[in-house]
Design an enzyme around this catalytic site. Sequence first.
Site, PDB file in Angstrom:
ATOM      1  N   LYS A 113       0.854  -1.194   0.000  1.00 56.81           N
ATOM      2  CA  LYS A 113       0.000   0.000   0.000  1.00 56.81           C
ATOM      3  C   LYS A 113       0.887   1.240   0.000  1.00 56.81           C
ATOM      4  O   LYS A 113       1.913   1.269   0.707  1.00 56.81           O
ATOM      5  CB  LYS A 113      -0.890  -0.038   1.256  1.00 56.81           C
ATOM      6  CG  LYS A 113      -1.940   1.062   1.330  1.00 56.81           C
ATOM      7  CD  LYS A 113      -2.805   0.869   2.574  1.00 56.81           C
ATOM      8  CE  LYS A 113      -3.927   1.867   2.696  1.00 56.81           C
ATOM      9  NZ  LYS A 113      -4.782   1.621   3.873  1.00 56.81           N
ATOM     10  N   SER A 137      -9.658   1.368   2.729  1.00 60.75           N
ATOM     11  CA  SER A 137      -8.812   2.166   1.871  1.00 60.75           C
ATOM     12  C   SER A 137      -7.721   1.359   1.166  1.00 60.75           C
ATOM     13  O   SER A 137      -7.157   1.828   0.181  1.00 60.75           O
ATOM     14  CB  SER A 137      -8.163   3.298   2.669  1.00 60.75           C
ATOM     15  OG  SER A 137      -7.300   2.766   3.668  1.00 60.75           O
ATOM     16  N   SER A 167      -9.705  -0.868   7.005  1.00 69.55           N
ATOM     17  CA  SER A 167      -9.147  -0.719   5.655  1.00 69.55           C
ATOM     18  C   SER A 167      -8.423  -1.923   5.090  1.00 69.55           C
ATOM     19  O   SER A 167      -8.148  -1.959   3.895  1.00 69.55           O
ATOM     20  CB  SER A 167      -8.218   0.487   5.598  1.00 69.55           C
ATOM     21  OG  SER A 167      -8.992   1.629   5.424  1.00 69.55           O
TER      22      SER A 167
HETATM   23  N1  GLN Z   1     -13.256   3.994   6.376  1.00 68.36           N
HETATM   24  C1  GLN Z   1     -12.455   4.308   7.510  1.00 68.36           C
HETATM   25  C2  GLN Z   1     -11.974   5.730   7.416  1.00 68.36           C
HETATM   26  O1  GLN Z   1     -12.202   6.328   6.430  1.00 68.36           O
HETATM   27  C3  GLN Z   1     -11.345   3.349   7.661  1.00 68.36           C
HETATM   28  C4  GLN Z   1     -10.086   3.716   7.007  1.00 68.36           C
HETATM   29  C5  GLN Z   1      -8.910   2.879   7.392  1.00 68.36           C
HETATM   30  O2  GLN Z   1      -9.030   1.841   8.051  1.00 68.36           O
HETATM   31  N2  GLN Z   1      -7.737   3.380   7.049  1.00 68.36           N
HETATM   32  O3  GLN Z   1     -11.392   6.269   8.286  1.00 68.36           O
END
Ligand code: GLN
Length: 482
Positions: free
Chosen positions: A78, A153, A177
């Site tokens: 990532k 994400s 994410s």
């Molecule tokens: N959807 C969550 C957020 O936007 C999780 C994101 C994540 O785990 N990085 O914060």
Amino acid sequence: MTNLKISALDYVEQIQNGNISAEDFVSETVDRIKKVDDTLHAFLSVNDDVIEQARAIDKKIKSGDKVGACYGMPISIKDNMCIKGSKTTCASKMLENFVAPYDATVITKLKQQDAVFIGKVNMDEFAMGLTTEFSAYGPSKNPWNTDCIPGGSSGGSAVSVSAFECVTSLGSDTGGSVRNPASFCGVVGYKPTYGLISRYGLISYANSIEQIGPLTRTVKDSAFMLNMICGLDSNDNTTVDNNSEDYLSGIDSGIEGKKIGIIKEMIADGTDPAVLSSTKDAISKLESLGAICEEISIDMVKYSVAAYYTITATEAGSNLARYDNLRYGYDFPVEGYEFNSYIAKARKNFGPEVTRRMIIGGFVPSAGHAGKYFLKAMKVKSKLTKEVNEAFKKFDLLIAPTVPILPFKLGEKIDDPVSLFLVDINTVTANLTGKPAISVPFAISNGLPIGMQLFANSMNDKLLLQAAHALENTVKLPEVPI
Ligand code: GLN
């Protein structure tokens, strides 16, 4: 033709047996990326020296030198983890030209094990979102249905594993994410206990709750990856000592006699009927393996999303303050601006979701408002942790669907941030409480994957992986159609 669909453990075995070479595998993986990634857009960059790297590892194998446990396995990363000398953009315009000056600890460890970093993969900007639509470089597509979001994400990670563009991937999980895109793309996504993996070199979003985690084809591969990257790190004081646990040993032991709590609040109104029936099916399969399943209520789950977004926005607000066009960005000269107009212009490099979080993150902990928002959220976090700890006095594991709905169409929710936030209802609890959780691909409905989520108590990752492996063995899913 090499079979690119094998698991990480099969890859290792086949290399050890001399059936395949790292060079062939990596070069065919590069061809695969060339073939499918114009459509899927999992990758933000592909390293150009990977074939030479693989060749060097083959040479080591041939000459009988000591070779690391990854044997040239192509892994995608990532784009919020630093690889020295490589661009690390966080899918943001703000870091468009940022070249990492050092390796993240997970990267150092994987280099020692002779992994090949095939490339950096797409994500929501600074890991804020759950669709990859907030990437400044365009969304990734779900390989099961390219009209749909892949989740996020760590969407690029999930797509790259699901579409055979690498063997495994590393993502980060602040509120789901890793698990959310794993569920939406039909792969395994695992968030370990907080502190088990060093966050050094992971670009921070909300440090107090986030973890790096693997996305893999099988649960055993996740255990393998954890073995590679976990452990104490003097560069990250939140890391914990796991006494060099081997997470693969005993993974076949099954779940006979284990008590599993079904979290009532995570199968509430609004859950897609297909997700509901898969959950019931998962429970009966676990029971047939000898587990004892019973419903449990964790009341604070109701407030978990609100608390999560309040806490993470606050941490993001301070973490992202460093992007001021002086230390990062270098987009325009400082002359001719007073402070506020200068900062306002510098921050224009952030996309809409990051901007929203920074505005919330400035407001909720501010004098006069903190009691109503940030401190209240922290109270929810500790009450939730208490309730979950109580649950683990009675149960060995907890279960819930990873996401209450199926992957939706690109663009469908992009203008409705609150409805997006609510999709996180089943994932944020593991982060707010520091507990390990894993999403296992469990069913396909209308051609789209559904993931089932298991939770364990802190440092019970071994049991979690063991149970997840038992669950994955109960199903055989069709192959991704791309
Ligand atoms: N959807 C969550 C957020 O936007 C999780 C994101 C994540 O785990 N990085 O914060």
